[in-house]
Design an enzyme around this catalytic site. Structure first.
Site, PDB file in Angstrom:
ATOM      1  N   ASP A  93       0.828  -1.203   0.009  1.00 13.36           N
ATOM      2  CA  ASP A  93      -0.081   0.013  -0.057  1.00 13.36           C
ATOM      3  C   ASP A  93       0.950   1.275   0.058  1.00 13.36           C
ATOM      4  O   ASP A  93       1.805   1.260   0.686  1.00 13.36           O
ATOM      5  CB  ASP A  93      -0.835  -0.124   1.279  1.00 13.36           C
ATOM      6  CG  ASP A  93      -2.176   0.885   0.932  1.00 13.36           C
ATOM      7  OD1 ASP A  93      -1.982   1.953   0.860  1.00 13.36           O
ATOM      8  OD2 ASP A  93      -3.253   0.049   1.149  1.00 13.36           O
ATOM      9  N   ASP A 153       4.137   1.986  -4.439  1.00 11.82           N
ATOM     10  CA  ASP A 153       2.983   2.523  -5.277  1.00 11.82           C
ATOM     11  C   ASP A 153       2.755   1.624  -6.410  1.00 11.82           C
ATOM     12  O   ASP A 153       3.808   1.224  -7.188  1.00 11.82           O
ATOM     13  CB  ASP A 153       3.737   3.872  -5.787  1.00 11.82           C
ATOM     14  CG  ASP A 153       2.415   4.663  -6.493  1.00 11.82           C
ATOM     15  OD1 ASP A 153       1.552   3.649  -7.201  1.00 11.82           O
ATOM     16  OD2 ASP A 153       2.512   5.769  -6.893  1.00 11.82           O
ATOM     17  N   TYR A 157     -12.152   7.016 -12.811  1.00 11.47           N
ATOM     18  CA  TYR A 157     -12.600   5.694 -12.129  1.00 11.47           C
ATOM     19  C   TYR A 157     -13.003   4.709 -13.014  1.00 11.47           C
ATOM     20  O   TYR A 157     -12.571   3.489 -13.041  1.00 11.47           O
ATOM     21  CB  TYR A 157     -13.497   6.041 -10.957  1.00 11.47           C
ATOM     22  CG  TYR A 157     -13.480   4.765 -10.019  1.00 11.47           C
ATOM     23  CD1 TYR A 157     -12.452   4.501  -9.148  1.00 11.47           C
ATOM     24  CD2 TYR A 157     -14.659   4.102  -9.810  1.00 11.47           C
ATOM     25  CE1 TYR A 157     -12.531   3.430  -8.400  1.00 11.47           C
ATOM     26  CE2 TYR A 157     -14.970   3.121  -9.072  1.00 11.47           C
ATOM     27  CZ  TYR A 157     -14.016   3.006  -8.234  1.00 11.47           C
ATOM     28  OH  TYR A 157     -14.310   1.831  -7.235  1.00 11.47           O
ATOM     29  N   THR A 188     -20.316  -1.135  -0.764  1.00 11.05           N
ATOM     30  CA  THR A 188     -20.006  -1.871   0.374  1.00 11.05           C
ATOM     31  C   THR A 188     -19.606  -1.079   1.458  1.00 11.05           C
ATOM     32  O   THR A 188     -18.908   0.080   0.936  1.00 11.05           O
ATOM     33  CB  THR A 188     -19.173  -2.942  -0.100  1.00 11.05           C
ATOM     34  OG1 THR A 188     -19.404  -3.915  -0.989  1.00 11.05           O
ATOM     35  CG2 THR A 188     -18.591  -4.095   1.291  1.00 11.05           C
ATOM     36  N   HIS A 217     -13.257   5.298   5.482  1.00 11.83           N
ATOM     37  CA  HIS A 217     -12.742   6.615   5.858  1.00 11.83           C
ATOM     38  C   HIS A 217     -13.868   7.638   6.192  1.00 11.83           C
ATOM     39  O   HIS A 217     -14.941   7.634   5.455  1.00 11.83           O
ATOM     40  CB  HIS A 217     -12.041   7.074   4.742  1.00 11.83           C
ATOM     41  CG  HIS A 217     -10.998   7.997   4.865  1.00 11.83           C
ATOM     42  ND1 HIS A 217     -11.163   9.257   5.319  1.00 11.83           N
ATOM     43  CD2 HIS A 217      -9.507   7.717   4.765  1.00 11.83           C
ATOM     44  CE1 HIS A 217     -10.022  10.044   5.627  1.00 11.83           C
ATOM     45  NE2 HIS A 217      -9.214   9.008   5.354  1.00 11.83           N
ATOM     46  N   ARG A 255     -18.646   9.154   1.075  1.00 14.09           N
ATOM     47  CA  ARG A 255     -19.527   7.951   0.690  1.00 14.09           C
ATOM     48  C   ARG A 255     -20.799   8.119   1.502  1.00 14.09           C
ATOM     49  O   ARG A 255     -20.673   8.603   2.678  1.00 14.09           O
ATOM     50  CB  ARG A 255     -18.712   6.634   0.773  1.00 14.09           C
ATOM     51  CG  ARG A 255     -17.942   6.440  -0.386  1.00 14.09           C
ATOM     52  CD  ARG A 255     -17.477   5.020  -0.602  1.00 14.09           C
ATOM     53  NE  ARG A 255     -16.199   4.989   0.096  1.00 14.09           N
ATOM     54  CZ  ARG A 255     -15.359   3.631  -0.290  1.00 14.09           C
ATOM     55  NH1 ARG A 255     -15.921   2.719  -0.980  1.00 14.09           N
ATOM     56  NH2 ARG A 255     -14.438   3.513   0.474  1.00 14.09           N
TER      57      ARG A 255
END
Ligand code: NAD
Ligand code: UDP
Length: 320
Positions: A38, A63, A150, A180, A186, A191
């Site tokens: 990550d 990365d 995206y 989901t 976060h 979202r």
């Protein structure tokens, strides 16, 4: 208990993110050796803090848009910011993580003969004209809008996965994940589930975008991760793409009302402009997953999953 003949070296890219951290935890509990890769763009050390001292767990800051040379048996390619405000912050980086990231991870899978799983998305269907969405629907995606980095990045990644399959015989598993939610989302990712819960816990107004009649189908993270592991274990000829999610569909206004009632807050529902290209309806047809994945079906009802998520955010807001 570890069954030594079935232990695998499993790499999870994006392993410090919301879904990645649940997946790492699940794979460790199944006895596997887990490498979490990550760059901490949206992931957090706190998501994996409880795993760090585990003998079967290793973290690498890297990365995935740059090549990586490690030896593994299985790869779950989860690296990519998933929330609109995060993936629109640096849209070029978003396309790069999907496309260059997929090329690098597929190259690694090809060299090591590892099986590779791709976290694709319901966004490949765009603003769908077919409802519910089945895997053979090709989608209705704007190639030049704010969500395109995206959506099109993930579509190109799917193309790469299927071309590595056809051209190089790489064993692939492509999951199209629908909305989901759960603990470790976060707090500020914008979202809808995290927004509504945090707003309700703080007694703030609940921000509904548009008139709230748009729909989503919400899957609790544990049900989704169970689906991932089942899909990875299917015979090599099962490639997907496979819808994974919970087909129970709610309007955004219904979700707001449920959250306010569960939190018991006096929050008011307020209405804000709908973001561009916001899909009007989204519901997975999961019959392919249900017939292929050995009895898998989402089991956690929305209110039960929301309860666990509310407890997580309540604790987070109180103790951080
Ligand atoms: P997340 O943002 O919490 O996790 C993404 C992780 O990827 C983070 O830990 C981030 O730091 C890492 N990452 C980003 N760019 C990277 C890079 N260049 N190199 C290495 N790591 C990088 O999001 P999430 O909800 O856990 O989503 C995980 C995956 O599932 C994503 O690929 C997303 O597109 C997909 N997905 C999620 C949902 C959902 O509802 N949560 C729906 C559809 C698809
Ligand atoms: N949404 C909303 N209020 C919020 C955040 C999101 O009404 O505070 C809406 C958003 O416009 C979309 C739906 O909720 O219609 C789901 O948004 P999210 O960003 O969670 O996921 P996605 O649009 O990618 O499905």
């Amino acid at each position: 208990m570890r069954h030594y003949d079935s232990i695998k070296r499993v790499m999870v890219t994006g392993g410090a993110g919301f879904l990645g951290s649940h997946l790492c935890e699940r794979l460790i509990n199944d006895g596997h050796d887990v490498l979490c890769v990550d760059n901490f763009y949206t992931g957090r050390r706190a998501n994996i803090a409880h795993l760090i001292d585990h003998a079967n767990f290793e973290v690498m800051r890297h990365d995935v848009t740059f090549p990586l040379y490690v030896e593994v048996d299985e790869i779950y390619n989860m690296a990519c910011p998933a929330a609109p405000i995060h993936y629109q912050f640096d849209p070029v980086a978003t396309t790069k993580v999907s496309v260059h990231g997929a090329i690098n991870m597929l190259g690694l899978a090809k060299r090591t003969k590892a099986k590779i799983f791709q976290a694709s998305t319901s966004e490949v269907y765009g603003d769908p004209t077919v409802h519910p969405q089945k895997e053979d629907y090709w989608g209705n995606v704007n190639p030049i809008g704010l969500r395109s980095c995206y959506d099109e990045g993930k579509r190109c990644a799917e193309t790469l996965f299927f071309d590595y399959r056809r051209q190089h015989n790489v064993v692939i598993k492509v999951a199209r994940i629908f909305n989901t939610y759960g603990p470790r989302m976060h707090m500020n990712d914008g979202r809808v589930v995290s927004n509504f819960i945090v707003q309700a816990l703080k007694g703030q107004d609940i921000t509904i975008y548009g008139d709230g009649s748009q729909t989503r189908s919400f899957c609790y993270c544990d049900d989704l991760i169970e689906g991932f592991v089942h899909l990875m274990d299917t015979p090599d000829e099962v490639t997907g793409p496979m819808n994974l999610g919970n087909p129970d569909e709610f309007t955004i206004k219904q979700l707001a009302e449920i959250v306010v009632e569960m939190v018991g807050s006096g929050s008011k529902l307020i209405y804000k402009p709908l973001p561009s290209d916001d899909p009007k309806q989204r519901q997975p047809d999961i019959s392919f997953a249900q017939t292929t994945l050995d009895g898998w079906s989402p089991e956690i009802q929305l209110k039960d999953g929301l309860q666990k998520t509310i407890e997580y955010f309540d604790d987070y807001l109180t103790n951080r």
